[in-house]
Design a protein around this motif. Structure first.
Motif, PDB file in Angstrom:
ATOM      1  N   GLU A  48      53.910  56.234  22.966  1.00 35.78           N
ATOM      2  CA  GLU A  48      55.504  55.412  23.508  1.00 35.78           C
ATOM      3  C   GLU A  48      55.700  57.551  23.617  1.00 35.78           C
ATOM      4  O   GLU A  48      57.188  57.867  24.451  1.00 35.78           O
ATOM      5  N   SER A  49      55.393  58.212  24.650  1.00 31.94           N
ATOM      6  CA  SER A  49      55.150  58.821  24.332  1.00 31.94           C
ATOM      7  C   SER A  49      54.937  59.407  25.796  1.00 31.94           C
ATOM      8  O   SER A  49      54.175  58.327  26.724  1.00 31.94           O
ATOM      9  N   LYS A  50      56.048  60.766  26.824  1.00 27.57           N
ATOM     10  CA  LYS A  50      55.653  60.103  28.215  1.00 27.57           C
ATOM     11  C   LYS A  50      54.234  60.508  28.618  1.00 27.57           C
ATOM     12  O   LYS A  50      53.766  60.714  30.056  1.00 27.57           O
ATOM     13  N   ASP A  51      53.292  61.825  27.456  1.00 30.35           N
ATOM     14  CA  ASP A  51      52.153  61.979  28.015  1.00 30.35           C
ATOM     15  C   ASP A  51      51.204  61.693  26.831  1.00 30.35           C
ATOM     16  O   ASP A  51      51.090  62.531  26.521  1.00 30.35           O
ATOM     17  N   PRO A  52      51.057  60.266  26.433  1.00 36.79           N
ATOM     18  CA  PRO A  52      50.020  60.131  25.367  1.00 36.79           C
ATOM     19  C   PRO A  52      48.501  60.859  25.499  1.00 36.79           C
ATOM     20  O   PRO A  52      49.063  61.523  24.193  1.00 36.79           O
ATOM     21  N   ALA A  53      48.354  61.123  26.413  1.00 38.84           N
ATOM     22  CA  ALA A  53      46.664  62.231  26.169  1.00 38.84           C
ATOM     23  C   ALA A  53      46.707  63.807  25.682  1.00 38.84           C
ATOM     24  O   ALA A  53      46.586  63.909  24.998  1.00 38.84           O
ATOM     25  N   GLY A  54      48.050  63.270  26.272  1.00 42.92           N
ATOM     26  CA  GLY A  54      48.797  65.194  25.985  1.00 42.92           C
ATOM     27  C   GLY A  54      49.262  65.546  25.066  1.00 42.92           C
ATOM     28  O   GLY A  54      48.930  66.517  24.636  1.00 42.92           O
ATOM     29  N   HIS A  84      51.931  71.030  25.638  1.00 39.59           N
ATOM     30  CA  HIS A  84      52.608  71.347  23.409  1.00 39.59           C
ATOM     31  C   HIS A  84      54.533  71.191  25.078  1.00 39.59           C
ATOM     32  O   HIS A  84      55.090  72.065  23.909  1.00 39.59           O
ATOM     33  N   GLY A  85      55.004  70.876  25.522  1.00 37.91           N
ATOM     34  CA  GLY A  85      55.731  70.331  26.660  1.00 37.91           C
ATOM     35  C   GLY A  85      56.849  69.390  25.559  1.00 37.91           C
ATOM     36  O   GLY A  85      58.149  69.529  25.867  1.00 37.91           O
TER      37      GLY A  85
END
Length: 158
Positions: A48-54, A84-85
């Motif tokens: 669900e996050s904007k950058d799953p792998a990050g 980390h954002g």
């Protein structure tokens, strides 16, 4: 697969090693490198996050840092991408559920870890640094979460 919402310092040796191994598997799933575990509920919040792998990379980095604090050598080169954002919300009901789950595991496999047991047994629980605690019940993706209030997960009566 268990991707703990709890801070890695609560994990015993076996828990920390398993968290690293299972998080690396989760990273492979999110990067499309494996066909297994693609629908695992523990991956829901990362997807669900904007950058799953990050996000998962930031999660892995904290586990690796805790391992380093304990003089373990986890190969951080295995972390593909770190973002980390941002943070991911986790409910206090989920944190309490995980506290009780981990406490039960440690009491069985490492009953002499009195300091770790004490840190889990009382007081507020610290989430993993990528998570931000919000008020709410056990997360909907947690297995067995339907029809279960946080008080039931912790063994308390309502």
């Amino acid at each position: 697969m268990r991707l703990w919402s709890l801070h890695p310092h609560y994990l015993d040796r076996q828990g920390l090693l398993a968290a690293w191994r299972e998080s690396l598997l989760a990273q492979a799933v999110l990067l499309g490198r494996t066909k297994g575990y693609t629908n695992h509920p523990q991956l829901f919040r990362f997807r669900e996050s904007k950058d799953p792998a990050g996000a998962l990379g930031a999660y892995l980095k904290e586990i690796a840092d805790e391992a380093h604090n304990r003089n373990y050598r986890f190969d951080q080169e295995k972390i593909e991408r770190i973002n980390h954002g941002f943070t991911i919300d986790v409910t206090d009901g989920q944190l309490e559920f995980e506290r009780q789950h981990l406490l039960a595991k440690i009491l069985v496999r490492n009953p002499l870890e009195t300091e770790r047991i004490a840190s889990l047994s009382a007081g507020p629980i610290t989430p993993h640094p990528i998570f931000h605690a919000v008020h709410g019940p056990i997360e909907h993706w947690e297995r067995g979460s339907l029809d279960r209030a946080p008080e039931e997960a912790s063994g308390q009566q309502a």
